[in-house]
Every structure is written in C-alpha cells, then in structure tokens.
Motif scaffolding. Structure first.
Motif, PDB file in Angstrom:
ATOM      1  N   ALA A 123     -55.831 -32.287  59.221  1.00  0.00           N
ATOM      2  CA  ALA A 123     -54.411 -32.184  58.894  1.00  0.00           C
ATOM      3  C   ALA A 123     -53.586 -31.957  60.148  1.00  0.00           C
ATOM      4  CB  ALA A 123     -54.183 -31.062  57.882  1.00  0.00           C
ATOM      5  N   ARG A 124     -54.081 -31.100  61.032  1.00  0.00           N
ATOM      6  CA  ARG A 124     -53.326 -30.808  62.260  1.00  0.00           C
ATOM      7  C   ARG A 124     -53.283 -32.030  63.177  1.00  0.00           C
ATOM      8  NH1 ARG A 124     -54.020 -25.101  65.209  1.00  0.00           N
ATOM      9  NH2 ARG A 124     -53.329 -24.554  63.103  1.00  0.00           N
ATOM     10  N   GLY A 125     -54.412 -32.731  63.263  1.00  0.00           N
ATOM     11  CA  GLY A 125     -54.443 -33.934  64.085  1.00  0.00           C
ATOM     12  C   GLY A 125     -53.542 -35.020  63.536  1.00  0.00           C
ATOM     13  N   PHE A 126     -53.537 -35.178  62.216  1.00  0.00           N
ATOM     14  CA  PHE A 126     -52.676 -36.163  61.563  1.00  0.00           C
ATOM     15  C   PHE A 126     -51.212 -35.830  61.831  1.00  0.00           C
ATOM     16  CE2 PHE A 126     -52.440 -38.671  57.284  1.00  0.00           C
ATOM     17  CZ  PHE A 126     -51.508 -39.531  57.838  1.00  0.00           C
ATOM     18  N   LEU A 127     -50.863 -34.563  61.687  1.00  0.00           N
ATOM     19  CA  LEU A 127     -49.483 -34.133  61.933  1.00  0.00           C
ATOM     20  C   LEU A 127     -49.069 -34.435  63.370  1.00  0.00           C
ATOM     21  CD1 LEU A 127     -46.857 -32.667  61.188  1.00  0.00           C
ATOM     22  CD2 LEU A 127     -48.027 -30.495  61.696  1.00  0.00           C
ATOM     23  N   ASP A 128     -49.948 -34.164  64.315  1.00  0.00           N
ATOM     24  CA  ASP A 128     -49.640 -34.434  65.721  1.00  0.00           C
ATOM     25  C   ASP A 128     -49.395 -35.927  65.936  1.00  0.00           C
ATOM     26  OD1 ASP A 128     -49.589 -33.704  68.644  1.00  0.00           O
ATOM     27  OD2 ASP A 128     -51.296 -35.076  68.638  1.00  0.00           O
ATOM     28  N   THR A 129     -50.225 -36.783  65.312  1.00  0.00           N
ATOM     29  CA  THR A 129     -50.049 -38.222  65.445  1.00  0.00           C
ATOM     30  C   THR A 129     -48.726 -38.668  64.838  1.00  0.00           C
ATOM     31  OG1 THR A 129     -52.438 -38.612  65.444  1.00  0.00           O
ATOM     32  CG2 THR A 129     -51.035 -40.472  64.883  1.00  0.00           C
ATOM     33  N   VAL A 130     -48.392 -38.134  63.677  1.00  0.00           N
ATOM     34  CA  VAL A 130     -47.124 -38.481  63.031  1.00  0.00           C
ATOM     35  C   VAL A 130     -45.954 -38.119  63.940  1.00  0.00           C
ATOM     36  CG1 VAL A 130     -45.572 -37.937  61.120  1.00  0.00           C
ATOM     37  CG2 VAL A 130     -48.001 -38.357  60.673  1.00  0.00           C
ATOM     38  N   ARG A 131     -45.990 -36.957  64.508  1.00  0.00           N
ATOM     39  CA  ARG A 131     -44.880 -36.530  65.360  1.00  0.00           C
ATOM     40  C   ARG A 131     -44.765 -37.399  66.601  1.00  0.00           C
ATOM     41  NH1 ARG A 131     -45.252 -30.045  65.784  1.00  0.00           N
ATOM     42  NH2 ARG A 131     -43.334 -30.384  66.956  1.00  0.00           N
ATOM     43  N   ARG A 132     -45.905 -37.761  67.199  1.00  0.00           N
ATOM     44  CA  ARG A 132     -45.865 -38.579  68.412  1.00  0.00           C
ATOM     45  C   ARG A 132     -45.436 -40.015  68.098  1.00  0.00           C
ATOM     46  NH1 ARG A 132     -50.510 -39.419  71.301  1.00  0.00           N
ATOM     47  NH2 ARG A 132     -51.840 -39.038  69.500  1.00  0.00           N
ATOM     48  N   VAL A 133     -45.931 -40.553  66.998  1.00  0.00           N
ATOM     49  CA  VAL A 133     -45.536 -41.909  66.614  1.00  0.00           C
ATOM     50  C   VAL A 133     -44.048 -41.957  66.287  1.00  0.00           C
ATOM     51  CG1 VAL A 133     -45.779 -43.653  64.798  1.00  0.00           C
ATOM     52  CG2 VAL A 133     -47.811 -42.684  65.866  1.00  0.00           C
ATOM     53  N   SER A 134     -43.588 -40.974  65.534  1.00  0.00           N
ATOM     54  CA  SER A 134     -42.174 -40.943  65.167  1.00  0.00           C
ATOM     55  C   SER A 134     -41.282 -40.917  66.403  1.00  0.00           C
ATOM     56  CB  SER A 134     -41.901 -39.721  64.287  1.00  0.00           C
ATOM     57  OG  SER A 134     -40.528 -39.595  63.999  1.00  0.00           O
ATOM     58  N   ALA A 135     -41.670 -40.123  67.381  1.00  0.00           N
ATOM     59  CA  ALA A 135     -40.868 -40.008  68.597  1.00  0.00           C
ATOM     60  C   ALA A 135     -40.873 -41.297  69.415  1.00  0.00           C
ATOM     61  CB  ALA A 135     -41.388 -38.852  69.453  1.00  0.00           C
ATOM     62  N   ALA A 136     -41.894 -42.135  69.213  1.00  0.00           N
ATOM     63  CA  ALA A 136     -42.027 -43.358  70.005  1.00  0.00           C
ATOM     64  C   ALA A 136     -41.265 -44.538  69.419  1.00  0.00           C
ATOM     65  CB  ALA A 136     -43.510 -43.727  70.132  1.00  0.00           C
ATOM     66  N   LEU A 137     -40.752 -44.394  68.205  1.00  0.00           N
ATOM     67  CA  LEU A 137     -40.145 -45.524  67.511  1.00  0.00           C
ATOM     68  C   LEU A 137     -38.627 -45.436  67.460  1.00  0.00           C
ATOM     69  CD1 LEU A 137     -42.579 -45.889  64.487  1.00  0.00           C
ATOM     70  CD2 LEU A 137     -42.223 -47.566  66.309  1.00  0.00           C
ATOM     71  N   PRO A 138     -37.951 -46.574  67.551  1.00  0.00           N
ATOM     72  CA  PRO A 138     -36.497 -46.578  67.363  1.00  0.00           C
ATOM     73  C   PRO A 138     -36.146 -46.287  65.912  1.00  0.00           C
ATOM     74  CG  PRO A 138     -37.326 -48.828  67.549  1.00  0.00           C
ATOM     75  CD  PRO A 138     -38.480 -47.920  67.853  1.00  0.00           C
ATOM     76  N   ARG A 139     -34.937 -45.834  65.691  1.00  0.00           N
ATOM     77  CA  ARG A 139     -34.515 -45.375  64.362  1.00  0.00           C
ATOM     78  C   ARG A 139     -34.623 -46.458  63.296  1.00  0.00           C
ATOM     79  NH1 ARG A 139     -34.525 -43.992  60.300  1.00  0.00           N
ATOM     80  NH2 ARG A 139     -33.250 -42.574  59.070  1.00  0.00           N
ATOM     81  N   GLU A 140     -34.448 -47.703  63.686  1.00  0.00           N
ATOM     82  CA  GLU A 140     -34.440 -48.760  62.669  1.00  0.00           C
ATOM     83  C   GLU A 140     -35.831 -49.097  62.136  1.00  0.00           C
ATOM     84  OE1 GLU A 140     -34.182 -50.829  66.765  1.00  0.00           O
ATOM     85  OE2 GLU A 140     -33.338 -49.058  65.767  1.00  0.00           O
ATOM     86  N   VAL A 157     -48.993 -36.046  51.522  1.00  0.00           N
ATOM     87  CA  VAL A 157     -47.651 -35.516  51.289  1.00  0.00           C
ATOM     88  C   VAL A 157     -47.437 -34.240  52.087  1.00  0.00           C
ATOM     89  CG1 VAL A 157     -46.033 -34.705  49.539  1.00  0.00           C
ATOM     90  CG2 VAL A 157     -47.611 -36.556  49.000  1.00  0.00           C
ATOM     91  N   ASP A 158     -48.496 -33.438  52.227  1.00  0.00           N
ATOM     92  CA  ASP A 158     -48.366 -32.196  52.995  1.00  0.00           C
ATOM     93  C   ASP A 158     -48.031 -32.478  54.458  1.00  0.00           C
ATOM     94  OD1 ASP A 158     -50.931 -33.315  53.303  1.00  0.00           O
ATOM     95  OD2 ASP A 158     -51.871 -31.376  53.739  1.00  0.00           O
ATOM     96  N   VAL A 159     -48.638 -33.512  55.016  1.00  0.00           N
ATOM     97  CA  VAL A 159     -48.345 -33.866  56.413  1.00  0.00           C
ATOM     98  C   VAL A 159     -46.926 -34.392  56.535  1.00  0.00           C
ATOM     99  CG1 VAL A 159     -48.968 -35.438  58.291  1.00  0.00           C
ATOM    100  CG2 VAL A 159     -50.767 -34.253  57.000  1.00  0.00           C
ATOM    101  N   PHE A 160     -46.473 -35.198  55.578  1.00  0.00           N
ATOM    102  CA  PHE A 160     -45.084 -35.654  55.568  1.00  0.00           C
ATOM    103  C   PHE A 160     -44.137 -34.463  55.560  1.00  0.00           C
ATOM    104  CE2 PHE A 160     -41.289 -36.288  52.980  1.00  0.00           C
ATOM    105  CZ  PHE A 160     -40.678 -37.356  53.615  1.00  0.00           C
ATOM    106  N   LEU A 161     -44.367 -33.513  54.681  1.00  0.00           N
ATOM    107  CA  LEU A 161     -43.485 -32.362  54.560  1.00  0.00           C
ATOM    108  C   LEU A 161     -43.504 -31.509  55.823  1.00  0.00           C
ATOM    109  CD1 LEU A 161     -44.305 -31.334  50.890  1.00  0.00           C
ATOM    110  CD2 LEU A 161     -42.215 -32.436  51.704  1.00  0.00           C
ATOM    111  N   ALA A 162     -44.701 -31.339  56.401  1.00  0.00           N
ATOM    112  CA  ALA A 162     -44.808 -30.539  57.624  1.00  0.00           C
ATOM    113  C   ALA A 162     -44.104 -31.230  58.786  1.00  0.00           C
ATOM    114  CB  ALA A 162     -46.276 -30.291  57.964  1.00  0.00           C
ATOM    115  N   ALA A 163     -44.242 -32.559  58.861  1.00  0.00           N
ATOM    116  CA  ALA A 163     -43.570 -33.303  59.931  1.00  0.00           C
ATOM    117  C   ALA A 163     -42.059 -33.193  59.782  1.00  0.00           C
ATOM    118  CB  ALA A 163     -44.012 -34.762  59.900  1.00  0.00           C
ATOM    119  N   ARG A 164     -41.578 -33.349  58.568  1.00  0.00           N
ATOM    120  CA  ARG A 164     -40.140 -33.251  58.331  1.00  0.00           C
ATOM    121  C   ARG A 164     -39.631 -31.848  58.650  1.00  0.00           C
ATOM    122  NH1 ARG A 164     -37.895 -35.111  52.552  1.00  0.00           N
ATOM    123  NH2 ARG A 164     -38.857 -33.142  51.904  1.00  0.00           N
ATOM    124  N   ALA A 165     -40.388 -30.832  58.265  1.00  0.00           N
ATOM    125  CA  ALA A 165     -39.975 -29.456  58.532  1.00  0.00           C
ATOM    126  C   ALA A 165     -39.933 -29.153  60.028  1.00  0.00           C
ATOM    127  CB  ALA A 165     -40.918 -28.484  57.829  1.00  0.00           C
TER     128      ALA A 165
END
Length: 214
Positions: free
Chosen positions: A46-63, A72-80
């Motif tokens: 879960a922690r590794g997945f969250l880290d990947t989500v955060r890094r991928v999100s930061a690498a992408l343009p808003r569109e 769903v837990d990782v989605f919620l943690a990333a959003r929080a």
C-alpha cells in the motif's frame, strides 16, 4: 468529472523495468500522446503504491487524467496528501461500485471492468459508473485474471449494447485503434504497447496519431 479516455495508458512497472525504464519516466514520456493514465500496481505494498501514485501524478500535466486501479484506500490517501487523482477503476471482484462512489465522492471518475452483457447492464443500472473497460480484446499476459479474448467483432457487439462509454483493453496495439474507434469505443487502454516499448514517448505519439486518424 468527465475524462478523455481515448488513449488510455495502464501502467505496468514490471514491463517497464524489463524494457529498462522507470515507470514514472515512462508516464512522463507518454504524456506526449496519452489522455489518461491508470496506475496499476498489483504486487506493490500500500505504501509503495501510494508513493507511485504521488510520483506519477506529479509527472503529468493537468489535462491527463490520473486513475487509481482497484485500491480505493490508496486513492483516498493520495488525495488527502494533496496529490492530484481523478478517479478509480475497479473490477468485478472489487468493492461494489455504489460503495466505491460513496467513498470517492460524486466528482471523481469511476470505471468498472466488464466483459458480458449482464455486467454491462449492471454497470449502467448502478447509476454511479462513468465508463466501462471491456476486455480482453486480445490474449494478454499483463493481467493474470484476464477473461478470454473477445476479438473485434464481439467487442463491437458489446459496445453497441453498452449504455456507458466503453474502453477496450487487452493486448491493444496501434493497429487496433482505428477499428476500435469505428466500432464506437470511447477509447483504447494499452499496457505493453507503451510500458514495454523501447521509446515510450514515440509509442504514445503513434497511438495518438492512430486514434486521431480513424
């Protein structure tokens, strides 16, 4: 929220690593052609997945929409944590769509995998699903529990009866995109076509061009 799902990358860190790439670098390069990225990390903690989500999100343009697979837990943690995440994609054996919608809220994108008329009807009847992922189009090794390959004719029949926008997945290549678009697909989800490519950016641009030319 609505999202452009026309050229939809689903990540596979293992395939990327075997091709000599870091998954975040793959995603950053693929932004040249893709419209959405689903982060799928079946074997990560879960922690590794969250880290990947955060890094991928930061690498992408808003569109480019950022979708979290299954967790769903990782989605919620990333959003929080302040990361930009736009939605969740779940399968038939995951939490029921209504429960997912209650957790992620009304504005997030919710996708659901489907491969039969009954599953498509249930997705539409739920009133909470935004799009369906129909597959597997072709035989694929990137998903251990993938259903049998449908082929283009069967995919087209399912799209025709789906009340929701439908995205094809499963062994999809650039050669498939014109056929899929003509059949009424809202998009095509690819894994190996980008993650295992020698040049992920060029592969993404070729997919974009194939979709746009259809």
């Amino acid at each position: 929220m609505t999202a452009d799902l026309s050229v939809y990358l689903v990540t596979d860190s293992g395939a990327a690593a075997r091709a000599g790439h870091d998954i975040v670098e793959v995603v950053r390069a693929a932004a040249a052609g893709v419209t959405a990225v689903q982060i799928r990390e079946k074997d990560a903690t879960a922690r590794g997945f969250l880290d990947t989500v955060r890094r991928v999100s930061a690498a992408l343009p808003r569109e480019v929409a950022v979708i979290v697979n299954d967790r769903v837990d990782v989605f919620l943690a990333a959003r929080a944590s302040g990361a930009r995440v736009d939605g969740v994609h779940v399968g038939q054996s995951d939490l029921p769509p209504a429960a997912v919608r209650a957790l992620i809220g009304p504005d997030a994108v919710l996708g659901l995998s489907a491969s039969t008329p009954e599953q498509l009807a249930a997705a539409a009847a739920s009133g909470v699903v935004d799009y369906v992922g129909i597959g597997a189009l072709h035989t694929t090794a990137t998903k251990r529990d993938a259903p049998p390959a449908l082929g283009h004719a069967a995919f087209a029949r399912l799209v025709a009866i789906s009340a929701l926008p439908a995205v094809a997945i499963g062994g999809v290549t650039a050669a498939d995109l014109p056929v899929l678009r003509r059949s009424g697909a809202a998009g095509a989800a690819v894994v190996s076509a980008i993650c295992a490519a020698d040049d992920p950016g060029r592969a993404a641009r070729e997919l974009r061009a194939a979709w746009d030319a259809a």
